[in-house]
Each structure stands twice: as structure tokens, then as C-alpha cells.
Design an enzyme around this catalytic site. Sequence first.
Site, PDB file in Angstrom:
ATOM      1  N   GLU A 105      -7.704 -30.129 -24.212  1.00 46.42           N
ATOM      2  CA  GLU A 105      -8.705 -31.109 -24.864  1.00 46.42           C
ATOM      3  C   GLU A 105      -8.088 -31.808 -26.056  1.00 46.42           C
ATOM      4  O   GLU A 105      -7.394 -31.174 -27.072  1.00 46.42           O
ATOM      5  CB  GLU A 105      -9.756 -30.138 -25.125  1.00 46.42           C
ATOM      6  CG  GLU A 105     -10.925 -30.077 -24.109  1.00 46.42           C
ATOM      7  CD  GLU A 105     -11.798 -31.431 -24.235  1.00 46.42           C
ATOM      8  OE1 GLU A 105     -11.412 -32.489 -24.157  1.00 46.42           O
ATOM      9  OE2 GLU A 105     -13.114 -31.071 -23.852  1.00 46.42           O
ATOM     10  N   ASP A 106      -8.974 -33.074 -26.121  1.00 48.72           N
ATOM     11  CA  ASP A 106      -8.389 -33.884 -27.192  1.00 48.72           C
ATOM     12  C   ASP A 106      -9.352 -33.247 -28.779  1.00 48.72           C
ATOM     13  O   ASP A 106      -8.524 -33.328 -29.699  1.00 48.72           O
ATOM     14  CB  ASP A 106      -9.050 -35.342 -27.126  1.00 48.72           C
ATOM     15  CG  ASP A 106     -10.290 -35.377 -26.562  1.00 48.72           C
ATOM     16  OD1 ASP A 106     -10.910 -34.474 -26.384  1.00 48.72           O
ATOM     17  OD2 ASP A 106     -10.957 -36.473 -26.053  1.00 48.72           O
ATOM     18  N   ASP A 109     -15.671 -29.985 -30.891  1.00 45.88           N
ATOM     19  CA  ASP A 109     -16.909 -30.377 -31.978  1.00 45.88           C
ATOM     20  C   ASP A 109     -17.871 -29.367 -31.867  1.00 45.88           C
ATOM     21  O   ASP A 109     -17.391 -28.028 -32.449  1.00 45.88           O
ATOM     22  CB  ASP A 109     -17.583 -31.795 -31.340  1.00 45.88           C
ATOM     23  CG  ASP A 109     -18.303 -32.266 -32.652  1.00 45.88           C
ATOM     24  OD1 ASP A 109     -17.677 -32.214 -33.745  1.00 45.88           O
ATOM     25  OD2 ASP A 109     -19.574 -32.790 -32.292  1.00 45.88           O
ATOM     26  N   PHE A 158     -15.940 -39.046 -37.800  1.00 38.82           N
ATOM     27  CA  PHE A 158     -15.554 -39.480 -36.533  1.00 38.82           C
ATOM     28  C   PHE A 158     -14.091 -40.036 -36.436  1.00 38.82           C
ATOM     29  O   PHE A 158     -13.938 -40.844 -37.404  1.00 38.82           O
ATOM     30  CB  PHE A 158     -16.580 -40.387 -36.239  1.00 38.82           C
ATOM     31  CG  PHE A 158     -16.669 -40.889 -34.803  1.00 38.82           C
ATOM     32  CD1 PHE A 158     -17.263 -40.159 -33.780  1.00 38.82           C
ATOM     33  CD2 PHE A 158     -15.730 -42.087 -34.462  1.00 38.82           C
ATOM     34  CE1 PHE A 158     -17.251 -40.568 -32.566  1.00 38.82           C
ATOM     35  CE2 PHE A 158     -15.536 -42.345 -32.964  1.00 38.82           C
ATOM     36  CZ  PHE A 158     -16.514 -41.825 -32.038  1.00 38.82           C
ATOM     37  N   ARG A 171      -8.391 -46.001 -27.635  1.00 41.41           N
ATOM     38  CA  ARG A 171      -7.621 -44.622 -26.869  1.00 41.41           C
ATOM     39  C   ARG A 171      -6.301 -44.811 -27.171  1.00 41.41           C
ATOM     40  O   ARG A 171      -5.518 -44.089 -27.443  1.00 41.41           O
ATOM     41  CB  ARG A 171      -7.982 -44.499 -25.686  1.00 41.41           C
ATOM     42  CG  ARG A 171      -9.411 -44.177 -25.270  1.00 41.41           C
ATOM     43  CD  ARG A 171      -9.518 -43.825 -23.884  1.00 41.41           C
ATOM     44  NE  ARG A 171     -10.962 -43.526 -23.448  1.00 41.41           N
ATOM     45  CZ  ARG A 171     -11.889 -42.776 -23.605  1.00 41.41           C
ATOM     46  NH1 ARG A 171     -11.376 -41.457 -24.127  1.00 41.41           N
ATOM     47  NH2 ARG A 171     -13.028 -42.762 -23.156  1.00 41.41           N
TER      48      ARG A 171
HETATM   49  P1  IMP Z   1     -18.622 -30.919 -27.875  1.00 41.74           P
HETATM   50  O1  IMP Z   1     -17.479 -30.024 -28.715  1.00 41.74           O
HETATM   51  O2  IMP Z   1     -19.328 -30.448 -26.779  1.00 41.74           O
HETATM   52  O3  IMP Z   1     -19.521 -31.098 -29.235  1.00 41.74           O
HETATM   53  O4  IMP Z   1     -18.108 -32.474 -27.464  1.00 41.74           O
HETATM   54  C1  IMP Z   1     -16.886 -32.768 -27.726  1.00 41.74           C
HETATM   55  C2  IMP Z   1     -16.754 -34.084 -26.970  1.00 41.74           C
HETATM   56  O5  IMP Z   1     -17.127 -35.315 -27.915  1.00 41.74           O
HETATM   57  C3  IMP Z   1     -15.065 -34.385 -27.139  1.00 41.74           C
HETATM   58  O6  IMP Z   1     -14.579 -34.250 -26.150  1.00 41.74           O
HETATM   59  C4  IMP Z   1     -15.030 -36.043 -27.362  1.00 41.74           C
HETATM   60  O7  IMP Z   1     -15.326 -36.667 -26.000  1.00 41.74           O
HETATM   61  C5  IMP Z   1     -16.259 -36.176 -28.054  1.00 41.74           C
HETATM   62  N1  IMP Z   1     -16.031 -36.422 -29.479  1.00 41.74           N
HETATM   63  C6  IMP Z   1     -16.442 -35.606 -30.703  1.00 41.74           C
HETATM   64  N2  IMP Z   1     -16.050 -36.040 -31.662  1.00 41.74           N
HETATM   65  C7  IMP Z   1     -15.354 -36.989 -31.487  1.00 41.74           C
HETATM   66  C8  IMP Z   1     -14.827 -38.290 -32.417  1.00 41.74           C
HETATM   67  O8  IMP Z   1     -14.588 -38.091 -33.811  1.00 41.74           O
HETATM   68  N3  IMP Z   1     -14.197 -39.185 -32.087  1.00 41.74           N
HETATM   69  C9  IMP Z   1     -14.517 -39.551 -30.798  1.00 41.74           C
HETATM   70  N4  IMP Z   1     -14.706 -38.546 -29.752  1.00 41.74           N
HETATM   71  C10 IMP Z   1     -15.495 -37.379 -30.055  1.00 41.74           C
HETATM   72 MG    MG Z   2     -13.429 -35.288 -24.250  1.00 43.37          MG
END
Ligand code: IMP
Ligand code: MG
Length: 185
Positions: A105-106, A109, A158, A171
Site C-alpha cells: 500500500e502507498d 491513514d 496531506f 502521482r
Molecule cells: P484509510 O487508511 O482507510 O483512512 O485511507 C487511506 C487511503 O486514503 C489511501 O490509500 C489513499 O488513497 C488516501 N490518502 C490518505 N492520505 C493521503 C494523502 O496524504 N495523500 C493522498 N492520498 C491519501
Molecule cells: Mg490507496
Amino acid sequence: MSAPLPPDAPHPADGVLHTEAEIQARVAELGRRITTDYAGRDLVLVTVLRGGVFFLADLCRHIDLPLRLDFMAISSYTNEAHTGAVRITKDLDEDLEGKSVLVVEDIIDTGMTLNYLLGILRSRGPASVEVAVLLDRDVRRIVDLPIAYRGFHMPDRFVVGYGLDLHGLHRNLRYIATLPDAVMD
Ligand code: IMP
Ligand code: MG
């Protein structure tokens, strides 16, 4: 679709958080660790489209083992945002039975989405499911997730670049940068 960037938009190059060299060094290091840890196992790297593909492409080339790649695409249920429940819009092609699955995963959060996905993957009979994430914004974590391989801890800002987008843009940047005006949803 999203509008083009206005000409006066802040340039991500002004807010570099991790340089290309720093990212590449860290990804190589994670690849070496995975190579050691997964020797002799039937490894499948699973990535969620689209942000994770840049990290995946670099990471897998630092893993000196036979492995397979597979992809999923998901969309969130906006009215159930707090459960992390997602709809799978493209499922994996590989059968995970008996496989050692590493989810690449990238960024993590809140962890809600990934937590939900891990549940789905674990239900398919794999030998193991672990997580490799480039960026860990752990200050916003809601669900506690085991992260086996982490690139960087990151602040509550962010970011864009190296796969991460704002409205689909940025990207393709080789570095990771903060954008002053971007708000997290
Ligand atoms: P979570 O962990 O379910 O809250 O969501 C994570 C997803 O939110 C990631 O896979 C990204 O697609 C998106 N995301 C969260 N923070 C960022 C950021 O700082 N930049 C770009 N995308 C983000
Ligand atoms: Mg993602």
C-alpha cells in the site's frame, strides 16, 4: 473528471518531504528484508489500484525471489465511511489458497480501508497475510493494524507524489511532497 491545475497552484516541489534518493534507498532496504523473510514461500504481492503501483513496481524489483503480482480496485461506500467497508470493483485474478500474501500500500491513514480488505483476503485461505506500506500516518490511526514493512512514519499532512494524488494529479512525481492547501477528508 477533475479540472486542470490553475496556473497559480502551489508547486509540490516547494514542499518535498522525501526525495527520490531517500525513497529509493528505503524501498531497496525493504526489498532486501522481504527477500530474506519470504525465501521458500509462495509469495503474491497484492496492490490496491491505483496509488500503490509505483511503490509496488520499485519494491518488487528489489525482491530477489520468484513472486506473483495481483491487483484489486475498490470504491468506498460514502454513506458508510466509518466502517471502512468497500465495494470491490476489480477483484484479484490469483487464487490465494496457501499463498503468502503481502499487501503493498502507498499510505495508511485511519487504517479502516485496509482493515476491511485484510478481512476479505484472510477469508480466502492464504498461508499468511502481511502488510508493506510506504507511508504510515499513524497519528490518525483508528484501527490497529500489524505493519510488517514500513517505509516512513509521516506527519499529519496531506502528501502527493510517488503514486499519491490530489484529484488524480501528481502521482507521477518521483518525490513525495506536502501541499499546503490540500485538506484531508
Ligand atoms: P484509510 O487508511 O482507510 O483512512 O485511507 C487511506 C487511503 O486514503 C489511501 O490509500 C489513499 O488513497 C488516501 N490518502 C490518505 N492520505 C493521503 C494523502 O496524504 N495523500 C493522498 N492520498 C491519501
Ligand atoms: Mg490507496
